[in-house]
Design a protein around this motif. Structure first.
Motif, mmCIF file in Angstrom:
data_model
loop_
_atom_site.group_PDB
_atom_site.id
_atom_site.type_symbol
_atom_site.label_atom_id
_atom_site.label_comp_id
_atom_site.label_asym_id
_atom_site.label_seq_id
_atom_site.Cartn_x
_atom_site.Cartn_y
_atom_site.Cartn_z
ATOM 1 N N UNK A 1 27.909 60.362 61.046
ATOM 2 C CA UNK A 1 28.236 60.176 62.215
ATOM 3 C C UNK A 1 28.894 58.948 62.606
ATOM 4 N N UNK A 2 27.835 57.947 62.363
ATOM 5 C CA UNK A 2 28.302 56.889 62.773
ATOM 6 C C UNK A 2 29.750 56.002 62.127
ATOM 7 N N UNK A 3 29.659 56.224 60.453
ATOM 8 C CA UNK A 3 30.844 56.140 59.756
ATOM 9 C C UNK A 3 31.765 56.617 60.078
ATOM 10 N N UNK B 1 6.369 65.412 54.584
ATOM 11 C CA UNK B 1 6.872 66.817 55.856
ATOM 12 C C UNK B 1 8.342 66.022 56.746
ATOM 13 N N UNK B 2 7.572 64.694 56.991
ATOM 14 C CA UNK B 2 6.929 64.043 57.844
ATOM 15 C C UNK B 2 8.970 63.238 57.256
ATOM 16 N N UNK B 3 8.662 62.441 56.476
ATOM 17 C CA UNK B 3 9.443 62.119 55.635
ATOM 18 C C UNK B 3 11.327 62.560 55.765
ATOM 19 N N UNK B 4 11.221 63.407 55.197
ATOM 20 C CA UNK B 4 12.643 64.473 55.235
ATOM 21 C C UNK B 4 13.059 64.896 55.992
ATOM 22 N N UNK B 5 12.651 65.488 56.435
ATOM 23 C CA UNK B 5 13.500 65.491 57.539
ATOM 24 C C UNK B 5 13.774 64.427 59.203
ATOM 25 N N UNK B 6 13.096 63.672 58.771
ATOM 26 C CA UNK B 6 13.289 61.744 58.761
ATOM 27 C C UNK B 6 14.717 61.492 58.294
ATOM 28 N N UNK B 7 14.109 61.759 57.271
ATOM 29 C CA UNK B 7 15.674 60.552 56.094
ATOM 30 C C UNK B 7 17.054 61.867 56.370
ATOM 31 N N UNK B 8 16.952 63.068 56.372
ATOM 32 C CA UNK B 8 17.468 64.322 56.611
ATOM 33 C C UNK B 8 18.881 63.471 57.870
ATOM 34 N N UNK B 9 17.887 63.243 58.912
ATOM 35 C CA UNK B 9 18.401 63.346 60.371
ATOM 36 C C UNK B 9 19.315 61.975 60.299
ATOM 37 N N UNK B 10 18.716 60.578 59.726
ATOM 38 C CA UNK B 10 18.970 59.867 59.026
ATOM 39 C C UNK B 10 20.470 59.427 58.143
ATOM 40 N N UNK B 11 20.386 60.209 57.543
ATOM 41 C CA UNK B 11 21.481 60.467 56.636
ATOM 42 C C UNK B 11 23.146 61.324 57.754
ATOM 43 N N UNK B 12 22.555 61.967 58.700
ATOM 44 C CA UNK B 12 23.065 62.745 59.788
ATOM 45 C C UNK B 12 24.081 61.382 60.592
ATOM 46 N N UNK B 13 22.764 60.707 61.138
ATOM 47 C CA UNK B 13 23.702 59.863 61.964
ATOM 48 C C UNK B 13 24.453 58.464 61.281
ATOM 49 N N UNK B 14 24.112 58.450 59.590
ATOM 50 C CA UNK B 14 25.110 57.075 59.290
ATOM 51 C C UNK B 14 26.612 57.991 58.968
ATOM 52 N N UNK C 1 33.256 58.280 62.820
ATOM 53 C CA UNK C 1 33.481 57.348 63.883
ATOM 54 C C UNK C 1 33.563 55.835 64.602
ATOM 55 N N UNK C 2 33.491 55.146 63.966
ATOM 56 C CA UNK C 2 33.667 53.965 62.974
ATOM 57 C C UNK C 2 34.975 54.234 62.177
ATOM 58 N N UNK C 3 35.364 54.753 61.396
ATOM 59 C CA UNK C 3 36.905 54.779 60.566
ATOM 60 C C UNK C 3 37.789 55.572 61.951
ATOM 61 N N UNK C 4 37.054 56.452 62.518
ATOM 62 C CA UNK C 4 38.199 56.782 63.627
ATOM 63 C C UNK C 4 38.942 55.871 64.638
ATOM 64 N N UNK C 5 38.066 54.732 65.007
ATOM 65 C CA UNK C 5 38.468 54.003 65.869
ATOM 66 C C UNK C 5 38.579 53.064 65.066
ATOM 67 N N UNK C 6 38.874 53.114 64.031
ATOM 68 C CA UNK C 6 39.518 51.307 62.803
ATOM 69 C C UNK C 6 40.741 51.924 62.900
ATOM 70 N N UNK C 7 40.832 53.494 62.832
ATOM 71 C CA UNK C 7 42.126 53.779 62.534
ATOM 72 C C UNK C 7 43.370 53.996 63.572
ATOM 73 N N UNK C 8 42.402 53.720 65.146
ATOM 74 C CA UNK C 8 42.866 54.501 66.103
ATOM 75 C C UNK C 8 43.848 53.473 66.444
#
Length: 143
Positions: A132-134, A117-130, A136-143
């Protein structure tokens, strides 16, 4: 039809995780504890999975196309960059700390496993953050 096949395969995978003990974080952590209460049984689970995947890929890739679908979706990149190193490292650290990886965590959640109950929500937030970062990183790389 594709949904039913995917559902059946997911259920088979989940049953395999439960039977092999991969849905039990204590068993996984004991496997990772080489100098304590080491339990080598998951090495056989992983070895069996590698053998099945190896044979399966060899058989499936002799076909012109998948049984359900029009084309195979295989990776085309073979270079090693920071994401290839950082992603598995973060995955391994999370697996070692929590005793779960995504598949077994979802299976344990369905079984009412403690800690999920703690791990799965944290995992989902981590996947979302990863993601989002990827992005943003791709947009910055192609700009």
């Amino acid at each position: 039809m594709s949904f039913l096949v995917n559902l059946a395969l997911g259920l088979l995978f989940g049953i395999g995780l439960v039977v092999s003990g991969m849905a039990d974080p204590a068993k996984v952590l004991n496997f990772l504890d080489l100098f304590g209460t080491w339990d080598p049984s998951l090495a056989f689970v992983m070895g069996g999975a590698v053998i099945v995947a190896f044979i399966g890929y060899r058989l499936v890739l002799t076909r012109e196309r998948p049984v359900i679908g029009n084309t195979f979706h295989l990776p085309t990149r073979n270079d090693i960059d920071a994401r290839v190193i950082a992603g598995p490292a973060i995955f391994g650290i999370g697996w070692g700390l929590g005793g779960f990886c995504p598949g077994p965590a979802l299976t344990a959640l369905g079984l009412g496993g403690t800690g999920t109950l703690a791990f799965v929500p944290a995992m989902i937030v981590g996947m979302w953050a990863a993601r989002l970062l990827a992005d943003n990183w791709m947009q910055a790389r192609t700009a």
